[in-house]
Design a protein around this motif. Structure first.
Motif, short mmCIF file in Angstrom:
data_model
loop_
_atom_site.label_atom_id
_atom_site.label_comp_id
_atom_site.label_asym_id
_atom_site.label_seq_id
_atom_site.Cartn_x
_atom_site.Cartn_y
_atom_site.Cartn_z
N VAL A 200 53.30 42.95 53.63
CA VAL A 200 53.58 41.55 53.32
C VAL A 200 54.00 41.45 51.87
CG1 VAL A 200 51.98 40.62 55.05
CG2 VAL A 200 51.17 41.06 52.72
N ASP A 201 54.52 40.28 51.50
CA ASP A 201 55.01 40.07 50.14
C ASP A 201 54.00 39.40 49.23
OD1 ASP A 201 57.77 41.04 50.67
OD2 ASP A 201 57.80 39.33 52.03
N ALA A 202 53.06 38.62 49.82
CA ALA A 202 52.08 37.91 49.01
C ALA A 202 50.89 37.55 49.89
CB ALA A 202 52.69 36.64 48.40
N ALA A 203 49.76 37.24 49.23
CA ALA A 203 48.56 36.87 49.98
C ALA A 203 47.80 35.77 49.26
CB ALA A 203 47.65 38.09 50.17
N PHE A 204 47.29 34.82 50.04
CA PHE A 204 46.39 33.77 49.55
C PHE A 204 44.95 34.22 49.78
CE2 PHE A 204 50.25 31.40 50.09
CZ PHE A 204 50.16 30.27 49.29
N GLY A 205 44.07 33.88 48.85
CA GLY A 205 42.65 34.13 49.05
C GLY A 205 41.82 33.16 48.24
N ILE A 206 40.75 32.64 48.82
CA ILE A 206 39.78 31.83 48.08
C ILE A 206 38.60 32.73 47.78
CG2 ILE A 206 38.25 29.84 48.14
CD1 ILE A 206 40.18 28.44 49.93
N LEU A 207 38.43 33.04 46.50
CA LEU A 207 37.52 34.10 46.10
C LEU A 207 36.95 33.82 44.72
CD1 LEU A 207 40.29 36.66 46.86
CD2 LEU A 207 38.24 36.56 48.27
N ALA A 208 35.91 34.58 44.37
CA ALA A 208 35.47 34.59 42.98
C ALA A 208 36.50 35.34 42.16
CB ALA A 208 34.11 35.27 42.88
N ALA A 209 36.51 35.09 40.87
CA ALA A 209 37.43 35.81 39.98
C ALA A 209 36.63 36.45 38.85
CB ALA A 209 38.49 34.88 39.42
N PRO A 210 36.74 37.77 38.65
CA PRO A 210 37.63 38.67 39.40
C PRO A 210 37.05 39.01 40.77
CG PRO A 210 36.34 39.92 37.84
CD PRO A 210 36.01 38.48 37.58
N THR A 211 37.92 39.44 41.66
CA THR A 211 37.48 39.93 42.96
C THR A 211 37.95 41.37 43.13
OG1 THR A 211 37.40 39.41 45.31
CG2 THR A 211 39.54 39.18 44.25
N GLY A 212 37.13 42.17 43.79
CA GLY A 212 37.37 43.60 43.87
C GLY A 212 38.68 43.98 44.53
#
Length: 332
Positions: A200-212
Protein backbone atom coordinates in the motif's frame (compact mmCIF):
# COMPACT_ATOMS: atom_id res chain seq x y z
CA UNK A 1 -10.73 -3.85 -2.25
CA UNK A 2 -10.82 -5.53 1.09
CA UNK A 3 -7.93 -7.48 2.53
CA UNK A 4 -8.77 -8.51 6.07
CA UNK A 5 -5.87 -9.83 8.10
CA UNK A 6 -6.04 -12.45 10.77
CA UNK A 7 -5.36 -11.19 14.25
CA UNK A 8 -3.02 -13.09 16.47
CA UNK A 9 0.45 -13.12 17.98
CA UNK A 10 1.88 -13.36 21.45
CA UNK A 11 2.89 -10.66 23.88
CA UNK A 12 5.87 -11.51 26.02
CA UNK A 13 6.88 -10.41 29.49
CA UNK A 14 4.99 -10.39 32.72
CA UNK A 15 1.73 -9.37 31.01
CA UNK A 16 1.61 -12.60 29.00
CA UNK A 17 -0.45 -14.36 31.63
CA UNK A 18 -3.04 -11.60 31.42
CA UNK A 19 -3.53 -11.91 27.66
CA UNK A 20 -5.43 -14.97 26.49
CA UNK A 21 -7.22 -15.74 23.27
CA UNK A 22 -10.06 -17.26 25.19
CA UNK A 23 -13.67 -16.34 24.62
CA UNK A 24 -15.43 -13.72 26.67
CA UNK A 25 -16.47 -14.45 30.23
CA UNK A 26 -19.92 -13.84 31.68
CA UNK A 27 -20.99 -10.78 33.61
CA UNK A 28 -21.61 -12.82 36.75
CA UNK A 29 -18.03 -12.54 38.07
CA UNK A 30 -17.97 -9.05 39.55
CA UNK A 31 -21.54 -7.95 39.16
CA UNK A 32 -22.52 -8.27 42.78
CA UNK A 33 -19.77 -9.13 45.25
CA UNK A 34 -16.72 -7.55 43.66
CA UNK A 35 -14.91 -10.83 43.19
CA UNK A 36 -14.25 -13.00 40.17
CA UNK A 37 -12.99 -12.74 36.62
CA UNK A 38 -13.24 -9.75 34.30
CA UNK A 39 -12.40 -9.49 30.61
CA UNK A 40 -10.90 -6.36 29.05
CA UNK A 41 -11.38 -6.04 25.27
CA UNK A 42 -8.47 -4.19 23.66
CA UNK A 43 -7.47 -3.96 19.98
CA UNK A 44 -5.27 -5.57 17.35
CA UNK A 45 -1.81 -6.86 18.18
CA UNK A 46 -0.03 -4.18 16.13
CA UNK A 47 -1.64 -1.22 17.85
CA UNK A 48 -1.42 0.35 21.30
CA UNK A 49 -4.50 -1.14 23.00
CA UNK A 50 -3.38 -4.76 23.07
CA UNK A 51 0.04 -4.51 24.78
CA UNK A 52 -1.03 -1.61 27.01
CA UNK A 53 -4.24 -3.38 28.02
CA UNK A 54 -2.28 -6.51 28.86
CA UNK A 55 0.02 -4.53 31.13
CA UNK A 56 -2.86 -2.79 32.91
CA UNK A 57 -4.68 -6.12 33.35
CA UNK A 58 -1.54 -7.64 34.84
CA UNK A 59 -1.22 -4.84 37.41
CA UNK A 60 -4.91 -5.08 38.33
CA UNK A 61 -4.68 -8.83 38.79
CA UNK A 62 -1.61 -8.58 41.01
CA UNK A 63 -2.89 -5.70 43.15
CA UNK A 64 -6.52 -6.70 43.69
CA UNK A 65 -7.54 -9.62 45.87
CA UNK A 66 -10.20 -11.92 44.40
CA UNK A 67 -10.23 -10.10 41.05
CA UNK A 68 -8.53 -11.40 37.92
CA UNK A 69 -8.55 -9.36 34.71
CA UNK A 70 -7.84 -10.94 31.32
CA UNK A 71 -7.00 -8.69 28.37
CA UNK A 72 -8.04 -10.05 24.99
CA UNK A 73 -7.53 -9.03 21.39
CA UNK A 74 -10.53 -6.97 20.35
CA UNK A 75 -11.93 -5.15 17.35
CA UNK A 76 -11.14 -1.76 18.91
CA UNK A 77 -13.60 1.04 19.58
CA UNK A 78 -16.81 0.23 17.67
CA UNK A 79 -16.66 -3.55 18.05
CA UNK A 80 -15.62 -3.23 21.69
CA UNK A 81 -18.64 -1.06 22.47
CA UNK A 82 -20.91 -3.62 20.83
CA UNK A 83 -19.28 -6.43 22.83
CA UNK A 84 -19.77 -4.46 26.04
CA UNK A 85 -23.39 -3.75 25.17
CA UNK A 86 -24.03 -7.47 24.56
CA UNK A 87 -22.47 -8.50 27.87
CA UNK A 88 -19.62 -10.37 26.18
CA UNK A 89 -16.99 -8.46 28.19
CA UNK A 90 -16.97 -6.33 31.31
CA UNK A 91 -14.33 -3.76 30.41
CA UNK A 92 -13.26 -2.17 27.14
CA UNK A 93 -10.88 0.40 25.70
CA UNK A 94 -12.46 2.80 23.22
CA UNK A 95 -12.00 6.25 21.73
CA UNK A 96 -14.12 8.71 23.71
CA UNK A 97 -15.59 10.26 20.56
CA UNK A 98 -16.78 6.83 19.39
CA UNK A 99 -18.35 6.10 22.77
CA UNK A 100 -20.23 9.40 22.55
CA UNK A 101 -21.55 8.38 19.12
CA UNK A 102 -22.69 5.04 20.57
CA UNK A 103 -24.61 6.79 23.33
CA UNK A 104 -26.26 9.18 20.87
CA UNK A 105 -26.93 6.51 18.22
CA UNK A 106 -25.11 8.37 15.45
CA UNK A 107 -22.16 7.66 13.18
CA UNK A 108 -21.34 3.95 13.13
CA UNK A 109 -24.33 3.36 15.42
CA UNK A 110 -26.99 5.14 13.35
CA UNK A 111 -28.11 2.01 11.51
CA UNK A 112 -27.28 -0.47 14.26
CA UNK A 113 -27.68 1.26 17.62
CA UNK A 114 -26.66 -0.43 20.83
CA UNK A 115 -29.42 -2.19 22.71
CA UNK A 116 -28.72 -0.39 26.02
CA UNK A 117 -26.42 2.58 25.36
CA UNK A 118 -27.64 4.29 28.51
CA UNK A 119 -25.98 1.48 30.51
CA UNK A 120 -22.43 2.41 29.42
CA UNK A 121 -20.27 4.02 32.10
CA UNK A 122 -16.83 5.64 31.92
CA UNK A 123 -14.07 4.72 34.33
CA UNK A 124 -11.36 7.12 33.16
CA UNK A 125 -8.97 8.20 30.42
CA UNK A 126 -5.86 6.22 29.62
CA UNK A 127 -3.87 8.15 27.00
CA UNK A 128 -4.38 10.56 24.08
CA UNK A 129 -5.35 8.78 20.85
CA UNK A 130 -3.44 10.44 18.01
CA UNK A 131 -4.38 9.97 14.38
CA UNK A 132 -1.18 9.22 12.46
CA UNK A 133 -1.05 8.98 8.66
CA UNK A 134 2.20 7.40 7.54
CA UNK A 135 3.78 6.91 4.14
CA UNK A 136 7.32 6.77 2.79
CA UNK A 137 9.40 9.20 0.80
CA UNK A 138 9.61 6.62 -2.00
CA UNK A 139 5.83 6.82 -2.51
CA UNK A 140 6.06 10.45 -3.62
CA UNK A 141 3.14 11.32 -1.34
CA UNK A 142 3.57 14.57 0.58
CA UNK A 143 -0.02 15.52 1.44
CA UNK A 144 -3.43 13.98 2.04
CA UNK A 145 -4.53 15.27 -1.35
CA UNK A 146 -1.89 13.00 -2.89
CA UNK A 147 -3.76 9.93 -1.57
CA UNK A 148 -6.26 10.20 -4.43
CA UNK A 149 -5.95 7.14 -6.70
CA UNK A 150 -3.55 5.47 -4.25
CA UNK A 151 -3.76 2.33 -2.11
CA UNK A 152 -4.59 3.19 1.49
CA UNK A 153 -4.89 1.23 4.74
CA UNK A 154 -7.90 2.73 6.55
CA UNK A 155 -8.00 0.44 9.59
CA UNK A 156 -10.25 -2.51 10.44
CA UNK A 157 -13.95 -2.10 9.74
CA UNK A 158 -15.69 -1.13 12.96
CA UNK A 159 -12.64 0.64 14.36
CA UNK A 160 -12.35 4.32 15.24
CA UNK A 161 -9.38 4.44 12.87
CA UNK A 162 -11.60 3.58 9.91
CA UNK A 163 -14.25 6.10 10.92
CA UNK A 164 -11.74 8.90 11.42
CA UNK A 165 -9.85 8.05 8.22
CA UNK A 166 -13.11 8.30 6.29
CA UNK A 167 -13.92 11.64 7.93
CA UNK A 168 -10.48 13.09 7.13
CA UNK A 169 -10.50 11.89 3.52
CA UNK A 170 -13.96 13.34 2.92
CA UNK A 171 -12.85 16.67 4.40
CA UNK A 172 -10.22 16.74 1.65
CA UNK A 173 -12.82 15.90 -1.00
CA UNK A 174 -11.76 12.25 -1.32
CA UNK A 175 -14.47 9.59 -1.35
CA UNK A 176 -12.85 6.34 -0.16
CA UNK A 177 -15.30 4.28 -2.19
CA UNK A 178 -14.53 5.91 -5.54
CA UNK A 179 -11.40 8.06 -5.30
CA UNK A 180 -8.87 5.56 -3.95
CA UNK A 181 -7.23 2.83 -6.01
CA UNK A 182 -7.75 0.38 -3.13
CA UNK A 183 -8.67 0.40 0.55
CA UNK A 184 -7.37 -2.21 2.95
CA UNK A 185 -8.50 -2.91 6.50
CA UNK A 186 -5.50 -4.48 8.21
CA UNK A 187 -4.60 -4.04 11.85
CA UNK A 188 -1.99 -1.31 12.17
CA UNK A 189 0.97 -3.63 12.67
CA UNK A 190 0.20 -5.31 9.34
CA UNK A 191 -0.66 -1.95 7.78
CA UNK A 192 2.76 -0.51 8.63
CA UNK A 193 4.41 -3.64 7.24
CA UNK A 194 2.37 -3.25 4.05
CA UNK A 195 3.57 0.35 3.68
CA UNK A 196 7.16 -0.78 4.03
CA UNK A 197 6.69 -3.65 1.57
CA UNK A 198 5.00 -1.41 -1.00
CA UNK A 199 1.71 -3.30 -0.81
CA UNK A 200 0.00 0.00 0.00
CA UNK A 201 1.03 3.64 -0.32
CA UNK A 202 -0.11 4.97 3.07
CA UNK A 203 -1.78 3.90 6.31
CA UNK A 204 -4.02 5.55 8.91
CA UNK A 205 -3.70 4.60 12.57
CA UNK A 206 -5.04 5.92 15.87
CA UNK A 207 -2.20 5.24 18.25
CA UNK A 208 0.02 6.58 20.98
CA UNK A 209 3.03 8.52 19.74
CA UNK A 210 5.60 7.19 19.33
CA UNK A 211 4.26 3.79 18.35
CA UNK A 212 6.46 0.78 17.72
CA UNK A 213 5.11 -0.06 14.27
CA UNK A 214 6.07 3.34 12.85
CA UNK A 215 9.37 3.36 14.75
CA UNK A 216 10.23 0.02 13.15
CA UNK A 217 9.20 1.27 9.70
CA UNK A 218 11.45 4.30 10.19
CA UNK A 219 14.48 2.09 10.71
CA UNK A 220 14.31 0.80 7.12
CA UNK A 221 12.51 3.59 5.22
CA UNK A 222 12.37 7.36 5.05
CA UNK A 223 9.05 7.94 6.80
CA UNK A 224 6.68 10.79 5.92
CA UNK A 225 3.88 11.82 8.30
CA UNK A 226 0.98 13.60 6.57
CA UNK A 227 -0.46 16.78 8.10
CA UNK A 228 -4.11 17.59 8.72
CA UNK A 229 -4.40 21.38 8.76
CA UNK A 230 -6.24 24.42 7.47
CA UNK A 231 -9.95 24.40 6.62
CA UNK A 232 -9.94 20.59 6.33
CA UNK A 233 -8.80 20.33 9.95
CA UNK A 234 -11.52 22.75 11.01
CA UNK A 235 -14.12 20.70 9.11
CA UNK A 236 -13.10 17.49 10.89
CA UNK A 237 -13.15 19.17 14.31
CA UNK A 238 -16.55 20.70 13.60
CA UNK A 239 -17.98 17.21 13.06
CA UNK A 240 -17.05 16.04 16.55
CA UNK A 241 -16.52 18.33 19.52
CA UNK A 242 -14.56 15.63 21.38
CA UNK A 243 -11.72 15.82 18.86
CA UNK A 244 -8.98 18.43 19.10
CA UNK A 245 -5.96 19.58 17.15
CA UNK A 246 -2.66 17.99 18.10
CA UNK A 247 0.99 18.33 17.13
CA UNK A 248 3.42 15.41 17.23
CA UNK A 249 6.81 16.95 18.06
CA UNK A 250 9.63 16.90 15.52
CA UNK A 251 11.98 14.00 16.11
CA UNK A 252 9.33 11.70 17.55
CA UNK A 253 10.20 9.34 14.70
CA UNK A 254 13.63 8.90 13.18
CA UNK A 255 14.09 11.13 10.14
CA UNK A 256 10.90 13.14 10.73
CA UNK A 257 12.38 16.54 11.49
CA UNK A 258 9.24 18.66 11.35
CA UNK A 259 6.24 18.61 13.73
CA UNK A 260 3.21 16.69 12.45
CA UNK A 261 -0.16 18.49 12.61
CA UNK A 262 -3.00 16.08 13.29
CA UNK A 263 -5.98 15.41 15.58
CA UNK A 264 -6.45 13.60 18.85
CA UNK A 265 -9.07 12.24 21.21
CA UNK A 266 -8.83 10.03 24.31
CA UNK A 267 -8.48 6.30 24.75
CA UNK A 268 -10.87 5.71 27.63
CA UNK A 269 -11.75 2.76 29.86
CA UNK A 270 -15.45 1.86 29.86
CA UNK A 271 -17.69 -0.59 31.67
CA UNK A 272 -21.43 -0.77 32.37
CA UNK A 273 -23.64 0.15 35.29
CA UNK A 274 -23.76 -3.59 36.12
CA UNK A 275 -20.21 -3.57 37.51
CA UNK A 276 -20.41 -3.21 41.29
CA UNK A 277 -19.28 0.07 42.79
CA UNK A 278 -16.41 -1.24 44.89
CA UNK A 279 -14.81 -3.09 41.98
CA UNK A 280 -15.05 0.00 39.78
CA UNK A 281 -13.51 2.09 42.57
CA UNK A 282 -10.59 -0.32 42.99
CA UNK A 283 -9.93 -0.63 39.25
CA UNK A 284 -9.67 3.14 38.91
CA UNK A 285 -7.59 3.51 42.07
CA UNK A 286 -5.04 0.93 40.99
CA UNK A 287 -4.86 2.22 37.41
CA UNK A 288 -3.82 5.69 38.54
CA UNK A 289 -1.96 4.95 41.77
CA UNK A 290 0.11 2.11 40.31
CA UNK A 291 0.46 3.40 36.75
CA UNK A 292 4.25 3.46 37.19
CA UNK A 293 4.17 -0.33 37.12
CA UNK A 294 2.61 -0.41 33.64
CA UNK A 295 5.49 -1.12 31.30
CA UNK A 296 4.31 0.78 28.24
CA UNK A 297 5.23 4.27 27.03
CA UNK A 298 1.57 5.34 26.79
CA UNK A 299 1.18 4.81 30.55
CA UNK A 300 2.98 8.11 31.17
CA UNK A 301 -0.26 9.87 30.18
CA UNK A 302 -2.39 7.82 32.58
CA UNK A 303 -2.74 10.59 35.17
CA UNK A 304 -5.51 12.03 37.33
CA UNK A 305 -5.10 15.51 35.84
CA UNK A 306 -6.71 14.36 32.58
CA UNK A 307 -8.67 11.34 33.81
CA UNK A 308 -12.11 12.83 33.15
CA UNK A 309 -11.42 15.13 30.19
CA UNK A 310 -13.68 14.82 27.16
CA UNK A 311 -16.13 12.26 28.53
CA UNK A 312 -18.99 13.91 26.67
CA UNK A 313 -22.42 12.38 27.27
CA UNK A 314 -21.14 9.18 28.93
CA UNK A 315 -21.69 9.13 32.69
CA UNK A 316 -18.95 8.21 35.13
CA UNK A 317 -19.47 4.95 36.99
CA UNK A 318 -20.38 5.73 40.63
CA UNK A 319 -17.32 3.85 41.87
CA UNK A 320 -15.02 5.92 39.65
CA UNK A 321 -16.82 9.13 40.63
CA UNK A 322 -16.29 8.35 44.33
CA UNK A 323 -12.56 7.87 43.81
CA UNK A 324 -12.17 11.09 41.82
CA UNK A 325 -14.11 13.08 44.41
CA UNK A 326 -11.87 11.71 47.17
CA UNK A 327 -8.82 12.80 45.16
CA UNK A 328 -10.19 16.29 44.54
CA UNK A 329 -10.52 15.83 40.79
CA UNK A 330 -12.80 18.45 39.26
CA UNK A 331 -15.65 16.69 37.44
CA UNK A 332 -16.88 18.52 34.30
Amino acid sequence: MSNPHRRGGRFGGRAAAAILAAGALTMAGCAADGTGDLTLATGSTGGTYYPLGGEIASVWSSELDDVSVTATVGGASVENLRALDQGEVELIMSVNATAAEALDGVGDFADQPLSSPENIRALGNIYPEILQIVTTEASGITSIEDLRDRRVEMGPAGSATYTMAESVLRAYGIDPATDLAATLDSSFGDAATNVGDGVVDAAFGILAAPTGSIEQLATTHDVVMLDISGPELEAVLAENELLSAHEIPAGTYSGVDEPNATITSWATLYTTADLDEETAYELVRVMYEHGDRVQHSAARDMVLETAVDGLGPVELHPGALRYYEEQGVEIP
